[in-house]
Design a protein around this motif. Structure first.
Motif, PDB file in Angstrom:
ATOM      1  N   GLY A  64       0.832  -1.189   0.000  1.00 51.01           N
ATOM      2  CA  GLY A  64       0.000   0.000   0.000  1.00 51.01           C
ATOM      3  C   GLY A  64       0.871   1.244   0.000  1.00 51.01           C
ATOM      4  N   VAL A  65       0.287   2.329  -0.437  1.00 49.16           N
ATOM      5  CA  VAL A  65       0.922   3.641  -0.335  1.00 49.16           C
ATOM      6  C   VAL A  65      -0.107   4.587   0.270  1.00 49.16           C
ATOM      7  CG1 VAL A  65       2.175   5.472  -1.514  1.00 49.16           C
ATOM      8  CG2 VAL A  65       2.220   3.158  -2.458  1.00 49.16           C
ATOM      9  N   GLU A  66       0.289   5.295   1.321  1.00 46.50           N
ATOM     10  CA  GLU A  66      -0.658   6.157   2.038  1.00 46.50           C
ATOM     11  C   GLU A  66       0.074   7.342   2.648  1.00 46.50           C
ATOM     12  OE1 GLU A  66      -3.370   8.222   3.836  1.00 46.50           O
ATOM     13  OE2 GLU A  66      -3.924   6.552   2.515  1.00 46.50           O
ATOM     14  N   LEU A  67      -0.468   8.536   2.461  1.00 48.05           N
ATOM     15  CA  LEU A  67       0.154   9.751   2.960  1.00 48.05           C
ATOM     16  C   LEU A  67       0.080   9.862   4.482  1.00 48.05           C
ATOM     17  CD1 LEU A  67       1.528  12.409   2.050  1.00 48.05           C
ATOM     18  CD2 LEU A  67      -0.760  13.426   1.972  1.00 48.05           C
ATOM     19  N   SER A  68      -1.045   9.471   5.058  1.00 47.30           N
ATOM     20  CA  SER A  68      -1.290   9.683   6.483  1.00 47.30           C
ATOM     21  C   SER A  68      -0.675   8.594   7.351  1.00 47.30           C
ATOM     22  CB  SER A  68      -2.797   9.748   6.747  1.00 47.30           C
ATOM     23  OG  SER A  68      -3.074   9.684   8.133  1.00 47.30           O
ATOM     24  N   ALA A  69       0.219   8.966   8.249  1.00 44.78           N
ATOM     25  CA  ALA A  69       0.789   8.006   9.187  1.00 44.78           C
ATOM     26  C   ALA A  69      -0.291   7.441  10.108  1.00 44.78           C
ATOM     27  CB  ALA A  69       1.900   8.664   9.998  1.00 44.78           C
ATOM     28  N   LYS A  70      -1.254   8.275  10.485  1.00 46.98           N
ATOM     29  CA  LYS A  70      -2.340   7.815  11.360  1.00 46.98           C
ATOM     30  C   LYS A  70      -3.118   6.684  10.695  1.00 46.98           C
ATOM     31  CE  LYS A  70      -6.418   9.450  13.882  1.00 46.98           C
ATOM     32  NZ  LYS A  70      -7.265  10.624  14.229  1.00 46.98           N
ATOM     33  N   ALA A  71      -3.376   6.812   9.406  1.00 50.33           N
ATOM     34  CA  ALA A  71      -4.105   5.774   8.680  1.00 50.33           C
ATOM     35  C   ALA A  71      -3.306   4.482   8.618  1.00 50.33           C
ATOM     36  CB  ALA A  71      -4.436   6.257   7.270  1.00 50.33           C
ATOM     37  N   VAL A  72      -2.002   4.583   8.391  1.00 52.47           N
ATOM     38  CA  VAL A  72      -1.163   3.390   8.290  1.00 52.47           C
ATOM     39  C   VAL A  72      -1.124   2.645   9.619  1.00 52.47           C
ATOM     40  CG1 VAL A  72       1.145   2.517   7.800  1.00 52.47           C
ATOM     41  CG2 VAL A  72       0.224   4.416   6.447  1.00 52.47           C
ATOM     42  N   VAL A  73      -0.949   3.371  10.705  1.00 52.96           N
ATOM     43  CA  VAL A  73      -0.933   2.741  12.027  1.00 52.96           C
ATOM     44  C   VAL A  73      -2.270   2.052  12.301  1.00 52.96           C
ATOM     45  CG1 VAL A  73      -0.844   3.207  14.504  1.00 52.96           C
ATOM     46  CG2 VAL A  73       0.817   4.293  12.968  1.00 52.96           C
ATOM     47  N   ALA A  74      -3.368   2.718  11.952  1.00 52.36           N
ATOM     48  CA  ALA A  74      -4.692   2.138  12.169  1.00 52.36           C
ATOM     49  C   ALA A  74      -4.886   0.885  11.320  1.00 52.36           C
ATOM     50  CB  ALA A  74      -5.775   3.167  11.838  1.00 52.36           C
ATOM     51  N   LEU A  75      -4.352   0.882  10.103  1.00 49.69           N
ATOM     52  CA  LEU A  75      -4.463  -0.287   9.232  1.00 49.69           C
ATOM     53  C   LEU A  75      -3.811  -1.507   9.867  1.00 49.69           C
ATOM     54  CD1 LEU A  75      -4.982  -1.729   6.519  1.00 49.69           C
ATOM     55  CD2 LEU A  75      -2.825  -0.749   5.701  1.00 49.69           C
ATOM     56  N   PHE A  76      -2.590  -1.358  10.337  1.00 48.53           N
ATOM     57  CA  PHE A  76      -1.900  -2.500  10.945  1.00 48.53           C
ATOM     58  C   PHE A  76      -2.568  -2.922  12.251  1.00 48.53           C
ATOM     59  CE2 PHE A  76       1.336  -1.433   7.875  1.00 48.53           C
ATOM     60  CZ  PHE A  76       1.940  -2.648   7.593  1.00 48.53           C
ATOM     61  N   GLN A  77      -3.081  -1.967  13.004  1.00 48.25           N
ATOM     62  CA  GLN A  77      -3.762  -2.318  14.245  1.00 48.25           C
ATOM     63  C   GLN A  77      -5.007  -3.149  13.973  1.00 48.25           C
ATOM     64  OE1 GLN A  77      -4.380   1.528  16.098  1.00 48.25           O
ATOM     65  NE2 GLN A  77      -2.456   1.396  17.253  1.00 48.25           N
ATOM     66  N   GLN A  78      -5.804  -2.767  12.978  1.00 43.37           N
ATOM     67  CA  GLN A  78      -7.037  -3.516  12.718  1.00 43.37           C
ATOM     68  C   GLN A  78      -6.744  -4.907  12.147  1.00 43.37           C
ATOM     69  OE1 GLN A  78      -9.306  -1.023  10.045  1.00 43.37           O
ATOM     70  NE2 GLN A  78      -8.301  -1.791   8.210  1.00 43.37           N
TER      71      GLN A  78
END
Length: 221
Positions: A64-78
């Motif tokens: 994946g490629v994503e600008l938001s660090a918050k979104a990336v952290v949430a992705l791995f958490q879920q």
């Protein structure tokens, strides 16, 4: 559109674009893409989409490629994953098992860093960008992946009725961006406005969602 626009959206938790389920067109048309098990798939501007978990469960390797660090952290958490984190030229690289996510500006990502890609799943990237950035994105994606087969999902509506994002991307736009490198086939198209009342509230009278299969075309020598 400034990069900070989407970062601000995530910081304020204004993520109405995030689906709380796997996209039904992905599960419906993934078999039509005929990607072999273990294929390396690219999901640009991925956010924390549940589609990534579905692709992983389906046996694919996913970037994946994503600008938001918050979104990336949430992705791995879920996903229940504890990623290793390192630096790359455009930001931070999160990876665990068959998943890695480049956090940062996709326009900074280059082919050698990404590696060979077997397929692209674009449900949220093309429609997230205004026209001038959309053209830049399409050129960059083609260069990154050498026009890998693509499952593309777009929205099409009267742009005069509602400012984006998401932006309207009609058939003519898709052809203008991709017809030189792809054979473009429609998989489905339907008006989904009755299921998206928030868009009716913003002034839309119709909202068409289209899934397309983009297959590499032979380039004359």
């Amino acid at each position: 559109m400034e990069k900070g626009f989407w970062e601000d959206k995530w910081q304020r938790n204004e993520i109405g674009f995030h689906l709380d389920r796997v996209h039904p067109l992905l599960s419906r048309f993934l078999p039509a893409m005929e990607w072999a098990p273990g294929s390396h798939l690219l999901v640009p501007l991925c956010g924390k989409t549940l589609d990534i978990g579905y692709l992983l469960e389906s046996g694919f390797t996913v970037t994946g490629v994503e600008l938001s660090a918050k979104a990336v952290v949430a992705l791995f958490q879920q996903l229940g994953l504890d990623p290793g984190v390192s630096d790359w030229a455009g930001g931070r690289l999160y990876q665990q098992g068959a998943l890695r996510v480049f956090q940062g500006d996709i326009f900074t990502l280059d082919g050698p860093t990404l590696g060979k890609v077997d397929g692209i799943y674009d449900r949220a990237a093309l429609i997230a960008l205004p026209d001038e950035l959309r053209q830049q994105y399409a050129r960059h994606l083609l260069a990154l992946t050498d026009a890998a087969p693509q499952l593309l999902i777009t929205l099409d509506y009267c742009q005069a009725q509602m400012p984006g994002p998401p932006f309207s991307v009609d058939a003519d736009t898709v052809r203008a961006l991709y017809a030189d490198r792809y054979r473009i086939g429609d998989l489905s198209r339907r008006d989904i406005l009755e299921y998206e009342p928030r868009f009716r509230e913003r002034g839309l009278t119709a909202l068409y969602e289209t899934a397309r299969k983009l297959e590499p075309a032979l380039i004359p020598a």
